[in-house]
Design a protein around this motif. Structure first.
Motif, PDB file in Angstrom:
ATOM      1  N   PRO A   1      -6.876 -17.430  26.833  1.00  0.00           N
ATOM      2  CA  PRO A   1      -6.413 -18.434  25.877  1.00  0.00           C
ATOM      3  C   PRO A   1      -5.919 -17.761  24.603  1.00  0.00           C
ATOM      4  O   PRO A   1      -6.385 -16.691  24.222  1.00  0.00           O
ATOM      5  CB  PRO A   1      -7.668 -19.269  25.618  1.00  0.00           C
ATOM      6  N   SER A   2      -4.944 -18.418  23.977  1.00  0.00           N
ATOM      7  CA  SER A   2      -4.468 -17.921  22.688  1.00  0.00           C
ATOM      8  C   SER A   2      -5.615 -17.994  21.700  1.00  0.00           C
ATOM      9  O   SER A   2      -6.549 -18.761  21.880  1.00  0.00           O
ATOM     10  CB  SER A   2      -3.349 -18.824  22.189  1.00  0.00           C
ATOM     11  N   ARG A   3      -5.558 -17.197  20.664  1.00  0.00           N
ATOM     12  CA  ARG A   3      -6.645 -17.284  19.694  1.00  0.00           C
ATOM     13  C   ARG A   3      -6.414 -18.430  18.724  1.00  0.00           C
ATOM     14  O   ARG A   3      -7.354 -18.955  18.149  1.00  0.00           O
ATOM     15  CB  ARG A   3      -6.790 -15.954  18.964  1.00  0.00           C
ATOM     16  N   GLY A   4      -5.160 -18.834  18.512  1.00  0.00           N
ATOM     17  CA  GLY A   4      -4.883 -19.951  17.629  1.00  0.00           C
ATOM     18  C   GLY A   4      -4.998 -21.274  18.348  1.00  0.00           C
ATOM     19  O   GLY A   4      -5.352 -21.317  19.521  1.00  0.00           O
ATOM     20  N   SER A   5      -4.695 -22.366  17.622  1.00  0.00           N
ATOM     21  CA  SER A   5      -4.874 -23.676  18.224  1.00  0.00           C
ATOM     22  C   SER A   5      -3.721 -24.050  19.147  1.00  0.00           C
ATOM     23  O   SER A   5      -3.782 -25.054  19.837  1.00  0.00           O
ATOM     24  CB  SER A   5      -5.037 -24.734  17.130  1.00  0.00           C
TER      25      SER A   5
ATOM     26  N   LEU B   1      -2.279 -23.706  22.307  1.00  0.00           N
ATOM     27  CA  LEU B   1      -2.705 -23.155  23.584  1.00  0.00           C
ATOM     28  C   LEU B   1      -1.506 -22.692  24.406  1.00  0.00           C
ATOM     29  O   LEU B   1      -1.525 -21.626  25.012  1.00  0.00           O
ATOM     30  CB  LEU B   1      -3.491 -24.224  24.345  1.00  0.00           C
TER      31      LEU B   1
ATOM     32  N   ARG C   1     -10.969 -25.777  25.687  1.00  0.00           N
ATOM     33  CA  ARG C   1      -9.855 -25.921  24.724  1.00  0.00           C
ATOM     34  C   ARG C   1      -9.136 -27.266  24.900  1.00  0.00           C
ATOM     35  O   ARG C   1      -7.912 -27.338  24.785  1.00  0.00           O
ATOM     36  CB  ARG C   1      -8.868 -24.770  24.900  1.00  0.00           C
TER      37      ARG C   1
ATOM     38  N   ASP D   1      -7.181 -28.573  21.745  1.00  0.00           N
ATOM     39  CA  ASP D   1      -5.970 -27.773  21.529  1.00  0.00           C
ATOM     40  C   ASP D   1      -4.858 -28.247  22.467  1.00  0.00           C
ATOM     41  O   ASP D   1      -3.707 -28.401  22.070  1.00  0.00           O
ATOM     42  CB  ASP D   1      -6.253 -26.291  21.804  1.00  0.00           C
ATOM     43  N   PHE D   2      -5.246 -28.467  23.717  1.00  0.00           N
ATOM     44  CA  PHE D   2      -4.280 -28.869  24.732  1.00  0.00           C
ATOM     45  C   PHE D   2      -3.705 -30.250  24.431  1.00  0.00           C
ATOM     46  O   PHE D   2      -2.486 -30.458  24.456  1.00  0.00           O
ATOM     47  CB  PHE D   2      -4.975 -28.860  26.099  1.00  0.00           C
TER      48      PHE D   2
ATOM     49  N   GLN E   1      -1.391 -30.442  21.274  1.00  0.00           N
ATOM     50  CA  GLN E   1      -0.136 -29.692  21.229  1.00  0.00           C
ATOM     51  C   GLN E   1       0.984 -30.520  21.863  1.00  0.00           C
ATOM     52  O   GLN E   1       0.755 -31.238  22.835  1.00  0.00           O
ATOM     53  CB  GLN E   1      -0.288 -28.364  21.972  1.00  0.00           C
TER      54      GLN E   1
ATOM     55  N   ALA F   1      -1.892 -23.172  31.358  1.00  0.00           N
ATOM     56  CA  ALA F   1      -2.840 -23.725  30.391  1.00  0.00           C
ATOM     57  C   ALA F   1      -3.758 -24.729  31.072  1.00  0.00           C
ATOM     58  O   ALA F   1      -4.956 -24.792  30.777  1.00  0.00           O
ATOM     59  CB  ALA F   1      -2.089 -24.378  29.239  1.00  0.00           C
TER      60      ALA F   1
ATOM     61  N   LEU G   1      -6.713 -23.208  32.699  1.00  0.00           N
ATOM     62  CA  LEU G   1      -7.714 -22.812  31.725  1.00  0.00           C
ATOM     63  C   LEU G   1      -8.545 -24.021  31.289  1.00  0.00           C
ATOM     64  O   LEU G   1      -9.775 -23.974  31.241  1.00  0.00           O
ATOM     65  CB  LEU G   1      -6.951 -22.246  30.535  1.00  0.00           C
TER      66      LEU G   1
ATOM     67  N   GLU H   1     -11.229 -20.457  12.039  1.00  0.00           N
ATOM     68  CA  GLU H   1     -11.686 -19.072  12.188  1.00  0.00           C
ATOM     69  C   GLU H   1     -10.909 -18.152  11.274  1.00  0.00           C
ATOM     70  O   GLU H   1      -9.684 -18.240  11.188  1.00  0.00           O
ATOM     71  CB  GLU H   1     -11.504 -18.604  13.643  1.00  0.00           C
TER      72      GLU H   1
END
Lengths: 606, 215
Positions: A308-312, A314, B109, B112-113, B116, B129, B132, B212
């Motif tokens: 996974p990407s480290r940022g939000s 994806l 995640r 996030d998914f 986006q 994705a 994942l 983060e």
């Protein structure tokens, strides 16, 4: 009052587990695995059968790492410690057990984490072990609504068979610090066999016959351990006897996951996708999962590995790679489990002159070569009147790594190849279950066995121990005085037994510490107490951290020279005790204990 | 797995409870007598417990959404360490939905998914994705919920329902009376058990993923 529970603790390099069984319930015993309450993420606690043996120290920016029984804690043991440790590596202790067994450092000195952030007070390997045990104690107490804790239970603590007397002592020291009042040590491969026996009930006797020799192969996250256990007929009944243990090999599943991560990482780098440290860690995780899928499903040729990407965002930021069967076979099977001849021994890479303080990791990753070396010594070599070298007839697998069927198959194939060269039949596989938890379960079962319920594996000390005595010789420049090794404790000393040196006397000055060089051997199984070795090969005797004796001035005058005789005994706990007994006592039974783990780090160890 | 080798988890730890009506729980009405007692207790705690006072101040100013408690229930907080199972369940319920979102984000995640805009991406990228998200969320789901189909018959097979019940929704030519004959289109899902991690200390549950900053 007798203890209500027999408790088995597997204090592992990467994971710990605890199992228990009521001692008083009359007929049917029931070994239960404790679901260990632990911090799994900031502010949430969950129960899991495995407790990662990681320790994390909170930073000032973080809230308290509260547990249900302690709101103000500033460190964490378990799942959160492991995952958070990947994000802040200077604040985490991992593999503390490997440090506990490494004589090259002072194991009571604050040395961990090795590259600690400046605001962290480092702790010793012994204290790290204590904190993991203490967490298990707290979780056990919480699971029993505060009615029971481990201080009142019969605790069986497992250690690698290859732990030397000093490391065993330090393990007990940590257990006593955690308040365990009744603790016994048990070798991990034996615990795995106990778990197998407990799982089969009385039916185990139909799987093993007198004359069988069981090879236990235990590959954990960080260490690999081999043992041989014989089934022998004794007074008409079947008995088990542990006859050999291997050396301490710092090599395990974590190495394999890292190796795969590097392979996939290099491929990604070649495609222009550079990974940072975080992604490499995530890649090792993904490779472990991918490896397990490839091994469990023979129809898969590759599995996708997505980081996974480290940022939000994806999509767009994630990196996709793949792990192919051919890679797993080449790097895992051929790298760690190559098909080798039984005569092929692990390569010893000469150590660089100046190395950083670090663990003595195995320099050859080929586990099959380490196994070949073990068998060459104990099972394939020439038999003597006292050394019974028979090839194994059965095998028991243990440790999370061997959950992968492909790895088990390769090990088996290689071993059976060696056996057929010797016209010996193939080994039978003793089907074990739950390779992650077997050691804890077996240890709890051993607690029951100690109460006379079930069969006990006899074994005694896994090594013979020697003190080094410098022979009187004229001093020659550049030549070290020759050292003789005097056997003080033979191989296979059982709990509660003594071995007094027959005649030799040592002279000790009151009030002054005397240091002896100390050696252990897992191969010289026929030496008896008092055997003097004028010369020995370095691969026969392994030098251990030095031992020390100081006679307190009480009852004698300082500077007085006292003649003493050494006596070794194995305590009920399972640790080795060395004592010096006065030849001419001034008080009845005058004796002094010899320190196995000398506090100051005066040992070179290397 | 016989009972001799049982794990504590399989039976004791799963909290089997009906899915609660969250709306009813959020606005609990408090009687006059209860309020009198509460004000008396709070008067003392505000005076002597700085943390409690800070939280009351927060509540009064209305800064964090008051219907989503950001900290454990005050009464449960007062007895932490020996909190009763009932209080723990109550806590877990109040924040359960947020905890699930946190889990799905952490393991898979999911936020996030979902947050986006995926319109401009190729299917292959979305697929990568999705793997994942699927793998992580599935792991989280199975670790915390026991999911079972409502009907075990194969979808597409004929099914006769002797009696109407809430488990099976009738669609299509819905008329007449039992027994109902038809074709099973969807087997349905039921959460048979839900086990959420226990929350300790004061945690802002709305913080599903902290930002983060790498040093």
């Amino acid at each position: 009052m007798s203890a209500p529970f027999a408790v088995g603790i597997d204090l592992g390099t990467t994971h710990s587990a605890l199992a228990f069984s009521p001692l008083l319930a009359a007929a049917e015993h029931a070994v239960t695995v404790l679901e260990i309450e632990q911090l799994v993420s900031a502010g949430t606690v969950d129960k899991k059968p495995l407790l990662p043996s990681f320790l994390y120290f909170a930073h000032e920016s973080e809230p308290r790492l509260a547990l249900p029984w302690d709101e103000t804690r500033s460190f964490a043991v378990g799942e959160f410690a492991r995952s958070r440790g990947a994000e802040a590596p200077q604040r985490v202790i991992s593999s503390s057990k490997s440090w506990l067994s490494y004589g090259g450092v002072d194991r009571r000195a604050g040395i961990l984490p090795l590259n600690a952030a400046p605001d962290i007070e480092r702790i010793s390997p012994v204290e790290a072990a204590f904190r993991v045990l203490d967490h298990l104690n707290e979780a056990f107490r919480a699971a029993h609504q505060g009615e029971h804790d481990l201080s009142g239970q019969e605790v069986v603590l497992t250690v690698p068979a290859s732990f030397d007397a000093g490391a065993r002592d330090l393990t007990v020291e940590a257990a006593l610090a955690a308040g365990f009042e009744q603790v016994t040590l048990l070798e991990e491969p034996q615990a795995a066999l106990y778990a197998w026996i407990e799982q089969h009930g009385e039916a185990w006797r139909s799987h093993l016959r007198a004359g069988d020799r069981v090879l236990v192969v235990d590959i954990g996250g960080g260490t690999t351990d081999f043992s041989l256990i014989d089934a022998v007929e004794q007074n008409g009944a079947l008995e088990l006897q542990r006859v050999a243990v291997g050396d301490h090999i710092l090599l395990g599943g974590d190495n394999m996951d890292l190796a795969l991560a590097h392979v996939v990482g290099q491929e990604l780098a070649a495609a222009g996708k550079e990974l940072d440290r975080f992604q490499l860690g995530a890649l090792a995780h993904a490779c472990r999962a991918g490896k397990e899928r490839l091994f469990s499903d023979a129809s898969l040729e590759q599995v996708a590995v997505v980081l996974p990407s480290r940022g939000s965002q994806l999509l767009g930021g994630s990196i996709r790679g793949e792990l192919r069967r051919e890679q797993v076979e080449r790097y895992l099977l051929d790298g760690f489990f190559p098909r080798v001849a039984a005569s092929e021994l692990p390569k010893q890479r000469p150590r660089a002159g100046l190395t950083q303080v670090g663990l003595p990791y195995a320099s050859d990753p080929a586990i099959t070569k380490h196994l070949a070396a073990f068998l060459a010594r104990h099972a394939f070599g020439p038999a003597t009147s006292t050394l019974d070298t028979r090839p194994p007839t059965a095998i028991l697998f243990n440790g999370g790594v061997l959950k992968a069927a492909g790895l088990r198959a390769r090990l088996l194939e290689t071993l059976n190849g060696w056996l057929s060269e010797r016209a010996a039949p193939d080994v039978r596989v003793l089907p074990g279950e739950d390779l992650d938890l077997a050691v804890a379960r077996g240890a709890a079962y051993y607690g029951l066995v100690r109460h006379g319920r079930g069969l006990r594996i006899r074994g005694g000390t896994a090594r013979a121990y020697y003190v080094g005595i410098e022979s009187p010789a004229p001093a020659l420049p550049g030549l070290e005085p020759p050292v003789e090794a005097l056997c003080v404790a033979p191989f296979g000393m059982e709990e509660g037994s003594h071995a007094a040196l027959p005649a030799d006397e040592l002279f000790v000055v009151v009030g002054e510490p005397v240091t002896f060089r100390f050696f252990g051997s897992s191969t010289r199984r026929s030496d008896t107490v008092g055997t003097r070795l004028e010369r020995f090969r370095p691969d026969e005797l392994e030098e251990l951290p030095a031992i020390e004796l100081t006679l307190p001035p009480a009852g004698r005058s300082a500077g007085e020279v006292v003649a003493v005789q050494l006596q070794a005994s194995v305590t009920a706990i399972g640790t080795l005790k060395l004592e010096a007994i006065a030849k001419a006592p001034v008080v009845p039974d005058e004796r002094w204990q010899i320190e196995l783990n000398v506090r100051h780090g005066a040992t070179s160890g290397a | 797995m016989g009972p001799r080798f049982g794990c504590l988890a399989s039976s004791a730890l799963w909290i089997d409870y009906p899915i609660v009506d969250c709306a009813a729980m959020m606005v609990r009405s408090v009687s006059l007598l209860e309020r009198l007692w509460l004000s008396w207790v709070c008067w003392f705690r505000v005076l002597f417990d700085a943390r409690f006072a800070a939280r009351v101040a927060e509540l009064r100013s209305g800064s964090p959404a008051p219907e989503l408690p950001s900290a454990p229930h005050p009464t449960a907080e007062a007895t932490t360490g020996a909190a009763s199972p009932a209080a723990l369940i109550e806590r877990a319920r109040a924040n359960g939905a947020l905890q699930l979102l946190t889990l799905f984000q952490r393991e898979g995640r999911l936020l996030d998914f979902l947050e986006q805009d995926i319109v401009s991406f190729a299917d292959a990228e979305i697929g990568a994705a999705a793997r994942l998200v699927h793998e992580g969320c599935r792991r989280a789901l199975h670790a915390h919920a026991r999911v079972a189909p409502v009907r075990h018959e194969a979808e597409g097979s004929a099914l006769t329902l002797e009696q109407a019940n809430g488990d099976v929704k009738l669609v299509g030519n819905v008329s007449g009376s039992a027994p109902y004959r038809g074709v099973l289109r969807h087997r349905g899902w039921r959460i048979e058990g839900l086990r959420l991690p226990q929350v300790v200390g004061s945690v802002d549950h709305r913080l599903v993923a902290p930002a983060e900053l790498e040093l």
